[in-house]
Design a protein around this motif. Structure first.
Motif, PDB file in Angstrom:
ATOM      1  N   ARG A   1       0.806  -1.223   0.000  1.00  0.00           N
ATOM      2  CA  ARG A   1       0.000   0.000   0.000  1.00  0.00           C
ATOM      3  C   ARG A   1       0.843   1.281   0.000  1.00  0.00           C
ATOM      4  NH1 ARG A   1      -5.241   0.679   1.230  1.00  0.00           N
ATOM      5  NH2 ARG A   1      -5.356  -1.349   2.262  1.00  0.00           N
ATOM      6  N   PRO A   2       1.866   1.422   0.866  1.00  0.00           N
ATOM      7  CA  PRO A   2       2.625   2.688   0.870  1.00  0.00           C
ATOM      8  C   PRO A   2       3.289   2.982  -0.476  1.00  0.00           C
ATOM      9  CG  PRO A   2       3.047   1.448   2.876  1.00  0.00           C
ATOM     10  CD  PRO A   2       2.294   0.531   1.962  1.00  0.00           C
ATOM     11  N   ARG A   3       3.916   1.988  -1.061  1.00  0.00           N
ATOM     12  CA  ARG A   3       4.573   2.214  -2.358  1.00  0.00           C
ATOM     13  C   ARG A   3       3.542   2.462  -3.457  1.00  0.00           C
ATOM     14  NH1 ARG A   3      10.048   1.579  -2.053  1.00  0.00           N
ATOM     15  NH2 ARG A   3      10.883  -0.083  -0.726  1.00  0.00           N
ATOM     16  N   HIS A   4       2.446   1.728  -3.397  1.00  0.00           N
ATOM     17  CA  HIS A   4       1.388   1.896  -4.394  1.00  0.00           C
ATOM     18  C   HIS A   4       0.845   3.327  -4.355  1.00  0.00           C
ATOM     19  CE1 HIS A   4      -2.591   0.135  -6.195  1.00  0.00           C
ATOM     20  NE2 HIS A   4      -2.094   1.116  -6.917  1.00  0.00           N
ATOM     21  N   GLU A   5       0.568   3.802  -3.173  1.00  0.00           N
ATOM     22  CA  GLU A   5       0.041   5.158  -3.040  1.00  0.00           C
ATOM     23  C   GLU A   5       1.055   6.201  -3.497  1.00  0.00           C
ATOM     24  OE1 GLU A   5      -1.237   5.365   1.021  1.00  0.00           O
ATOM     25  OE2 GLU A   5      -3.100   4.267   0.620  1.00  0.00           O
ATOM     26  N   ALA A   6       2.332   5.944  -3.238  1.00  0.00           N
ATOM     27  CA  ALA A   6       3.371   6.880  -3.676  1.00  0.00           C
ATOM     28  C   ALA A   6       3.431   6.948  -5.194  1.00  0.00           C
ATOM     29  CB  ALA A   6       4.726   6.461  -3.103  1.00  0.00           C
ATOM     30  N   VAL A   7       3.322   5.794  -5.855  1.00  0.00           N
ATOM     31  CA  VAL A   7       3.357   5.766  -7.316  1.00  0.00           C
ATOM     32  C   VAL A   7       2.143   6.499  -7.883  1.00  0.00           C
ATOM     33  CG1 VAL A   7       3.146   4.255  -9.330  1.00  0.00           C
ATOM     34  CG2 VAL A   7       4.766   3.696  -7.521  1.00  0.00           C
TER      35      VAL A   7
ATOM     36  N   LEU B   1       4.966 -13.416 -10.665  1.00  0.00           N
ATOM     37  CA  LEU B   1       3.612 -13.097 -10.211  1.00  0.00           C
ATOM     38  C   LEU B   1       3.588 -11.810  -9.400  1.00  0.00           C
ATOM     39  CD1 LEU B   1       2.359 -16.670  -9.274  1.00  0.00           C
ATOM     40  CD2 LEU B   1       1.559 -15.249 -11.173  1.00  0.00           C
ATOM     41  N   GLY B   2       4.621 -11.575  -8.612  1.00  0.00           N
ATOM     42  CA  GLY B   2       4.680 -10.320  -7.865  1.00  0.00           C
ATOM     43  C   GLY B   2       4.744  -9.124  -8.792  1.00  0.00           C
ATOM     44  N   MET B   3       5.551  -9.226  -9.834  1.00  0.00           N
ATOM     45  CA  MET B   3       5.633  -8.132 -10.800  1.00  0.00           C
ATOM     46  C   MET B   3       4.320  -7.988 -11.565  1.00  0.00           C
ATOM     47  SD  MET B   3       8.466  -7.504 -13.790  1.00  0.00           S
ATOM     48  CE  MET B   3       9.783  -7.530 -12.563  1.00  0.00           C
ATOM     49  N   MET B   4       3.738  -9.106 -11.959  1.00  0.00           N
ATOM     50  CA  MET B   4       2.498  -9.047 -12.722  1.00  0.00           C
ATOM     51  C   MET B   4       1.357  -8.471 -11.873  1.00  0.00           C
ATOM     52  SD  MET B   4       0.651 -12.039 -14.999  1.00  0.00           S
ATOM     53  CE  MET B   4       1.908 -12.066 -16.288  1.00  0.00           C
ATOM     54  N   TYR B   5       1.401  -8.689 -10.569  1.00  0.00           N
ATOM     55  CA  TYR B   5       0.400  -8.097  -9.683  1.00  0.00           C
ATOM     56  C   TYR B   5       0.370  -6.580  -9.856  1.00  0.00           C
ATOM     57  CZ  TYR B   5      -1.542  -6.190  -5.358  1.00  0.00           C
ATOM     58  OH  TYR B   5      -2.267  -5.451  -4.452  1.00  0.00           O
ATOM     59  N   VAL B   6       1.530  -5.966  -9.916  1.00  0.00           N
ATOM     60  CA  VAL B   6       1.609  -4.512 -10.064  1.00  0.00           C
ATOM     61  C   VAL B   6       1.079  -4.083 -11.427  1.00  0.00           C
ATOM     62  CG1 VAL B   6       3.177  -2.536 -10.124  1.00  0.00           C
ATOM     63  CG2 VAL B   6       3.552  -4.382  -8.466  1.00  0.00           C
TER      64      VAL B   6
ATOM     65  N   ALA C   1      10.492   0.160  -8.319  1.00  0.00           N
ATOM     66  CA  ALA C   1      11.117   0.353  -9.628  1.00  0.00           C
ATOM     67  C   ALA C   1      10.267   1.249 -10.518  1.00  0.00           C
ATOM     68  CB  ALA C   1      11.348  -1.000 -10.299  1.00  0.00           C
ATOM     69  N   VAL C   2       8.957   1.057 -10.489  1.00  0.00           N
ATOM     70  CA  VAL C   2       8.067   1.909 -11.285  1.00  0.00           C
ATOM     71  C   VAL C   2       8.212   3.361 -10.838  1.00  0.00           C
ATOM     72  CG1 VAL C   2       5.646   2.434 -11.808  1.00  0.00           C
ATOM     73  CG2 VAL C   2       6.434   0.059 -11.808  1.00  0.00           C
ATOM     74  N   ASP C   3       8.247   3.569  -9.548  1.00  0.00           N
ATOM     75  CA  ASP C   3       8.406   4.921  -9.018  1.00  0.00           C
ATOM     76  C   ASP C   3       9.719   5.529  -9.509  1.00  0.00           C
ATOM     77  OD1 ASP C   3       7.621   7.159  -7.525  1.00  0.00           O
ATOM     78  OD2 ASP C   3       8.658   6.448  -5.738  1.00  0.00           O
ATOM     79  N   GLY C   4      10.800   4.763  -9.423  1.00  0.00           N
ATOM     80  CA  GLY C   4      12.086   5.260  -9.875  1.00  0.00           C
ATOM     81  C   GLY C   4      12.126   5.512 -11.369  1.00  0.00           C
TER      82      GLY C   4
END
Length: 198
Positions: free
Chosen positions: A11-17, A106-111, A183-186
Motif C-alpha cells: 500500500r505505501p509504495r502503491h500510493e506513492a506511485v 507473479l509479484g511483478m504481474m500483480y503490479v 522500480a516503477v516509481d524510480g
C-alpha cells in the motif's frame, strides 16, 4: 489470501506511485500523455521479456501472452506519430527486480495487472481532455475493455491458489511486488534519456 496480503504490504509504495503519476499529469497535455506512454512501453517491454523466460504458467492458470500490453502501447504510440523504428529504440526500464521464477513473476504481474483497474478512469480522462479513444490512441489504458474486472479476478484467484500453502512462495511474491512498485516509481521519476517526442 495472497491478494489481500499483497494489497496491504504494498500500500505505501502503491500510493506513492499513484501520487507521483497523477491522473491530470497523465492526461492534461498531449506531450505529457505521450511521455507516459513511452515510459509505460519501456516498463512493459522489460517485464514481458522476463515473463517469457519463466516456465510453469500453465500450472498456475495464467497466460502471459494474453496479458501483454506492448502491442497496445505500440498502437497508441503509432497513433501519436512514432514510427516502428522509433518505438523499437525506446529505452527499457533497467531497474525492475529480477524475475527468477513464478513467484517473482507473479509479484511483478500483480503490479502491472493492478494498473488496468485505474486505466478505466484514465481512459475517460484521455477521451475528455485529448480526444483519444480505445482503438484510436488510448488502447493501453483501456486494456481489456469491459473484461478488466474479470481478468483481474482470474489473476487474483490464480495467485491465491498458487501461494496458498507455501510461506516461502508468499514471501517471494510479496518482495517482488514491493520491489516492482519501487522500480516503477524510480522509472517515472528519473528515466534515462531517450527520444523526447512522439
Amino acid at each position: 489470501m495472497m491478494m489481500s496480503r499483497l494489497k496491504e504490504a504494498t500500500r505505501p509504495r502503491h500510493e506513492a506511485v499513484e501520487a507521483r503519476l497523477g491522473l491530470m499529469r497523465l492526461t492534461s497535455t498531449l506531450e505529457g500523455y505521450a511521455r507516459s506512454l513511452r515510459l509505460f512501453y519501456g516498463l512493459h517491454r522489460a517485464a514481458e521479456k522476463g515473463f517469457s523466460r519463466v516456465s510453469g504458467w500453465d500450472a498456475v492458470g495464467i497466460d502471459p501472452a494474453e496479458r501483454r500490453k506492448t502491442p497496445l502501447l505500440e498502437a497508441d504510440l503509432a497513433r501519436l506519430g512514432m514510427v516502428p523504428a522509433q518505438v523499437a529504440g525506446l529505452p527499457e526500464c533497467p531497474i525492475l527486480p529480477p524475475i527468477d521464477g513464478l513467484p517473482s513473476a507473479l509479484g511483478m504481474m500483480y503490479v502491472l495487472e493492478g494498473s488496468t483497474l485505474g486505466g478505466r478512469h484514465i481512459t475517460r480522462a484521455v477521451e475528455a481532455n485529448l480526444g483519444l479513444r480505445p482503438g484510436d490512441g488510448c488502447s493501453y489504458f483501456a486494456s481489456y475493455g469491459d473484461r478488466v474486472g474479470a481478468m483481474w479476478r482470474a489473476f487474483g484467484a490464480a495467485v491465491d491458489a498458487y501461494a496458498a500453502d507455501d510461506e516461502a512462495v508468499r514471501d517471494a511474491v510479496e518482495r517482488s511486488a514491493d520491489a516492482t512498485f519501487a522500480a516503477v516509481d524510480g522509472w517515472f521519476t528519473a528515466p534515462p534519456a531517450g527520444p523526447s517526442r512522439a
